[in-house]
Design a protein around this motif. Structure first.
Motif: not given
Ligand code: PLP
Length: 387
Positions: A216-239
């Motif tokens: 994840s870009l969240a894991q990268h200290p320099q990128l984390r500071e300038r990143t909007f990490v977007c996720g989806s429960f729909g994809k992960t939980f089949h909904v």
């Protein structure tokens, strides 16, 4: 004479999406629909029961603008455990109406008229209209077959003083490419001294195969500071129909993100948020997703042995691309396979602004085994040429 003058479109290039077109065609011809990216099975009974519980308990009014607290807290814990990165549940996590809303809000928070936005293509279809509605210009970095890895020299060439945002999608739809740690380092080095922000579309974060792991870009200290990490429960939980997603971003970015989200949807569906919060407390629920889909990918590919198609096993997502040898354009072949053998797919050329044709069709394998078996059987019957 009409008193109403005609409305000039803001999105002249947007028409009916290929997903609607292929799904309609599949329905008309009674074809197996492996085109659109949604599971052919339900979410877990335990999760459905939790939604019912919260519905009946009366959690049916507006949720807070940022999302319900238990869900933001559960996401903060999950992100900490999974990526070793804390996001503050009050200031840095926002629940949205699907990842689509998160992507739109993040792009809108950053892009102003005249800005350039780097988009890796083939690209998911919602990015470019969002950029253009905000007066920005997409600048394309083309990923090339067969691996669709990033050409960092090309990225460097395309960055200018006008570049304001870079949109990353890993694991990548439609190619299945999973960004490596080296990719993240390269990106961080290129934007280090510039005012460039990043939107990371990580909706398939839990779906990677073999030795490929999502970074994840969240894991990268320099990128984390300038990143909007977007996720989806729909994809992960089949909904996918629930349309609940989220955005993780440092406080300063989240503040701007929320200004848009507040007037786009304000908040999202309340009982589902409470249900997801409780469901997330059991990590196995998301940790088991990769193995679940790997089994489907492998099953589908085993059934295709003996067909005239070629493939590289997908690294991630629930899509598998199949390539073919004849000269027929991929769009035409996708239509013909739907009508003639009864299997609908997506021609990957639609994900390129210039419709680059790699003779590659995208199949969604988030289906039950019976459907995958039947689809593969039909695909095996295709002789590899059209008459
Ligand atoms: C790459 C990518 N991003 C975003 C989305 C949209 O996610 P959601 O359904 O949560 O809005 C999809 C759905 O197909 C997708 O494939």
């Amino acid at each position: 004479m009409s008193l109403v003058s005609s409305l000039t479109t803001k999105l002249p290039k947007v028409g009916t999406t290929i997903f609607t077109t292929m799904s309609q065609l599949a329905a008309e011809h009674g074809a197996l629909n492996l085109s659109q990216g949604f599971p052919g099975f339900d979410g877990s009974p335990a999760l459905l029961a939790l939604v019912e519980k919260y519905l009946r308990k009366g959690f049916n009014q507006y949720a807070p603008m940022t999302g319900v607290q238990p869900l933001r807290e559960a996401l903060a814990r999950k992100t900490e455990v999974q990526y070793g990165q804390g996001y503050h549940p009050e200031r840095e996590i926002t629940i949205t109406s699907g990842a689509t809303e998160a992507l739109f809000a993040a792009i809108t928070a950053v892009v102003r008229p005249g800005d350039e936005v780097l988009v890796f293509e083939p690209a998911y279809d919602s990015y470019v209209p969002a950029i253009e509605l905000n007066g920005g210009t997409p600048v394309f970095v083309t990923l090339d077959a067969p691996d669709f890895a990033v050409d960092w020299e090309d990225v460097r060439r395309k960055i200018t003083d006008r570049t304001r945002l870079i949109i990353v999608n890993t694991p990548h739809n439609p190619t299945g490419y999973v960004w490596t740690r080296n990719d993240l380092d390269q990106l961080a080095a290129l934007i280090q001294y510039r005012d460039i922000w990043v939107v990371a579309d990580e909706v398939y974060e839990h779906i990677t195969f073999d030795t490929y792991n999502h970074v994840s870009l969240a894991q990268h200290p320099q990128l984390r500071e300038r990143t909007f990490v977007c996720g989806s429960f729909g994809k992960t939980f089949h909904v996918t129909g629930w349309k609940v997603g989220y955005c993780l971003a440092p406080a300063e970015l989240s503040t701007e993100f929320r200004k848009v989200h507040q007037y786009l949807t304000f908040s999202t569906v309340t009982p589902i948020q409470y249900a997801l919060a409780e469901y997330l407390n059991e990590p196995e629920h998301y940790k088991s997703v990769a193995a679940f889909y790997q089994q489907k990918r492998d099953f589908f590919l085993r059934q295709l042995a003996g067909s005239t198609f070629q493939w590289k096993p997908s690294q991630g997502t629930f899509f598998q691309n199949l390539s073919y040898q004849t000269k027929v354009p991929d769009y035409e072949l996708a239509v013909r396979l739907t009508k003639e053998i009864g299997v609908a797919s997506i021609p990957t050329s639609v994900f390129f602004h210039q419709k680059n044709d790699h003779k590659l069709l995208r199949f969604c394998f988030a289906k039950d085994e019976e459907t995958l078996e039947k689809a593969a059987e039909r695909l095996c019957q295709w002789p590899g040429f059209v008459s």
